[in-house]
Enzyme design. Structure first.
Site, mmCIF file in Angstrom:
data_model
loop_
_atom_site.group_PDB
_atom_site.id
_atom_site.type_symbol
_atom_site.label_atom_id
_atom_site.label_comp_id
_atom_site.label_asym_id
_atom_site.label_seq_id
_atom_site.Cartn_x
_atom_site.Cartn_y
_atom_site.Cartn_z
ATOM 1 N N ARG A 55 15.982 7.514 -2.516
ATOM 2 C CA ARG A 55 16.546 6.569 -2.851
ATOM 3 C C ARG A 55 15.505 5.399 -2.597
ATOM 4 N NH1 ARG A 55 15.705 1.544 0.485
ATOM 5 N NH2 ARG A 55 14.071 2.593 1.508
ATOM 6 N N ASP A 56 14.434 5.165 -2.627
ATOM 7 C CA ASP A 56 14.029 4.211 -2.321
ATOM 8 C C ASP A 56 12.881 4.109 -4.037
ATOM 9 O OD1 ASP A 56 11.731 2.084 -1.348
ATOM 10 O OD2 ASP A 56 10.594 2.623 -0.678
ATOM 11 N N ASN A 67 5.383 2.925 -4.303
ATOM 12 C CA ASN A 67 5.480 4.060 -3.551
ATOM 13 C C ASN A 67 4.299 4.626 -3.732
ATOM 14 O OD1 ASN A 67 7.337 3.523 -1.604
ATOM 15 N ND2 ASN A 67 8.737 4.076 -3.373
ATOM 16 N N HIS A 118 2.510 1.297 0.094
ATOM 17 C CA HIS A 118 2.482 1.074 -1.622
ATOM 18 C C HIS A 118 1.034 0.745 -1.370
ATOM 19 C CE1 HIS A 118 7.393 -0.301 -1.873
ATOM 20 N NE2 HIS A 118 7.169 0.625 -1.014
ATOM 21 N N CYS A 151 6.954 -1.789 -8.007
ATOM 22 C CA CYS A 151 6.856 -3.222 -6.503
ATOM 23 C C CYS A 151 7.510 -4.260 -7.121
ATOM 24 C CB CYS A 151 5.129 -3.100 -7.508
ATOM 25 S SG CYS A 151 4.836 -4.903 -6.239
ATOM 26 N N HIS A 167 5.079 3.252 6.269
ATOM 27 C CA HIS A 167 5.570 3.591 4.414
ATOM 28 C C HIS A 167 4.262 2.257 4.070
ATOM 29 C CE1 HIS A 167 8.891 2.986 2.463
ATOM 30 N NE2 HIS A 167 8.476 2.066 2.192
#
Lengths: 320, 320
Positions: free
Chosen positions: B33-34, B268, B228, B259, B226
């Site tokens: 997804r992300d 991520n 990055h 990003c 979460h």
């Protein structure tokens, strides 16, 4: 706060200090020596000198300039004498040169070296394959350098390679590393730097190794850590080492250098990534991140490949 | 030990546990997804399904599959219904889908979703620019999703974006994030995930934010992080969060995703880099690093760019 819907701000670490961590850290910049040594593009002496000047201008407090190793072994560093002759760095910067043996020491002293470094291995296989000797043999090659430097009133730094894992032997015993650290210190080195040459360390391993050293009475003040970012672990390892009181870390501007044991993998921890974390933790380094990043961007054009540093890439994107 | 002068060993983290860290961690895999959402190459539904199957085969315990967002907003995820229809994952894997509002919830429930996720912002500017609403507006869009899912006996996870810094507003107050976390939990979300959307967090900031949440009675067991890796800080932040008792971390296989606020920068945290550290710390994840790395290598060929994961690059180099 009312939102600013205008321009995107320049990213910077927000400062959140921890009371249990050191207030200041010395960044020991290895880009000109350890970084360039692993790069294929031969860099002309005036460009190396300019690199060192720019690093000094960015506020780097300690700089490893070059190595007085045989030019046949590392052609990139065959201009060690010429580089020292043209360099005119401020005297408050530690300027260190590597000397693998008595011949290297003689050359380094003749060239006016201010501080020396020697290089040994924590494993027999790396000593054999990289230094073409044994662990004992590497220590015996280092001894006249440490003594000869001391006779001139100069300090020597002792590197130990493969302190965590070795490409051939696998995991390295913490007690074996502690043995070698003791032997180097008995020999008279002023400080040691523990190298994770293939980047396999994780934070628990770092703390176990430091505990093994501290148990022998080796103090954190004379112990530096040299992490590689091959598996992305370098900064987590730095954070663990900070919690154990370590205040000197080796890194290379822009992450210069490669991993000789995994083509395409990352080598040295990038100084910018290190400084970002330290400044976010409120730990003083004296380094200006923008000046340093600009230096690494310039160096990228010299060696013809982009910096692997996350910070250099992100700040370059945000300013372009 | 006598040196093995034969072949180079396959690199693996050496296990050095810490008694003060959790014994096990849930990796919440956001690649499908992300990760894919930020990739320009549109991936066909059967390939996405194969990606999810391979992640499950690698032992990933929680998987965010897709988003029931308007296809006009994110064309990459416009096949959410089709993907769920063809997926046949083991029922012991958490299978989560994002639903931004009531319309998304209806679609997700009709498609047989097993767990939902909602998405809010810690800053007004990001709420405006990314979600086209306000902080309150985003929370009100999330409310019917949480309630509707609950009515069907399904749990909802609440994401908060920009928990550390925002591209326009700069540093974000920890108390502002804690306010929103409380409002989400009051609304009925089962857990929250604190997003460092632009990757500016450092370990002290992580600990300060978690302390602000714990002070409000929000337990580490329902708090995920979460991170990055835009500035290379993600793993150091994970290590700090582990020390505060956090046991769920979001990451994307191979570091999939970009990003959106710094072209060319990393997005991520790579699941492989996370798992390497966790396994080195003796923390169980249930994930097989080789299977996962092979999956990311395959996905790299699908999207046509190399993985930014340090571990994927290094292990690929050592096997090629």
């Amino acid at each position: 706060m009312a939102p600013d819907t205008g321009a995107v701000r320049r990213p910077a670490p927000h400062v959140h200090p921890r009371p249990d961590l050191p207030a200041a850290v010395r960044v020991y910049e290895v880009g000109p020596r350890d970084g360039l040594q692993a790069e294929a593009t031969v860099v002309p002496t005036p460009v190396k000198a300019e690199f060192c000047r720019r690093l000094a201008a960015a506020g780097v407090p300690a700089l490893e300039l070059t190595s007085f190793v045989s030019p046949r072994w590392i052609p990139q560093l065959s201009d060690a004498e010429q580089l020292l002759a043209v360099l005119d760095l401020p005297s408050d910067i530690r300027r260190v040169v590597l000397a693998p043996n008595r011949r290297g020491l003689d050359r380094a002293l003749a060239a006016g070296a201010a501080e020396l470094a020697v290089f040994v291995s924590a494993t027999e296989t790396f000593a054999d394959k990289n230094l073409h000797t044994t662990i004992d043999g590497a220590l015996e090659s280092a001894r006249p350098v440490v003594r000869g430097a001391g006779a001139q009133g100069l300090a020597t730094r002792g590197y130990i390679s493969m302190c965590f894992g070795d490409p051939w032997e696998g995991a390295v015993d913490t007690s074996a590393v502690a043995d070698i650290a003791e032997r180097l210190l008995d020999m008279g080195v002023a400080s040691i730097s523990l190298g994770d040459t293939i980047g396999v360390a994780t934070p628990g391993h770092v703390l176990d190794l430091l505990e093994a050293l501290f148990d022998r009475g080796i103090r954190p003040e004379i112990t530096a850590m040299h992490f590689h970012d091959t598996y992305g672990q370098a900064l987590a390892n730095v954070y663990a080492a900070l919690s154990a009181g370590i205040t000197e870390f080796d890194s290379a501007a822009g992450g210069l250098g490669r991993c000789p044991y995994a083509a395409g993998a990352t080598g040295n921890l990038a100084t910018e990534d290190l400084v970002w974390m330290l400044h976010g933790l409120g730990i003083a380094t004296g380094i200006d991140l923008d000046t340093l990043t600009a230096t690494s961007r310039w160096m990228s054009t010299v060696i013809g490949r982009p910096s692997p540093s996350r910070v250099v890439r992100a700040l370059t994107a945000s300013t372009s």
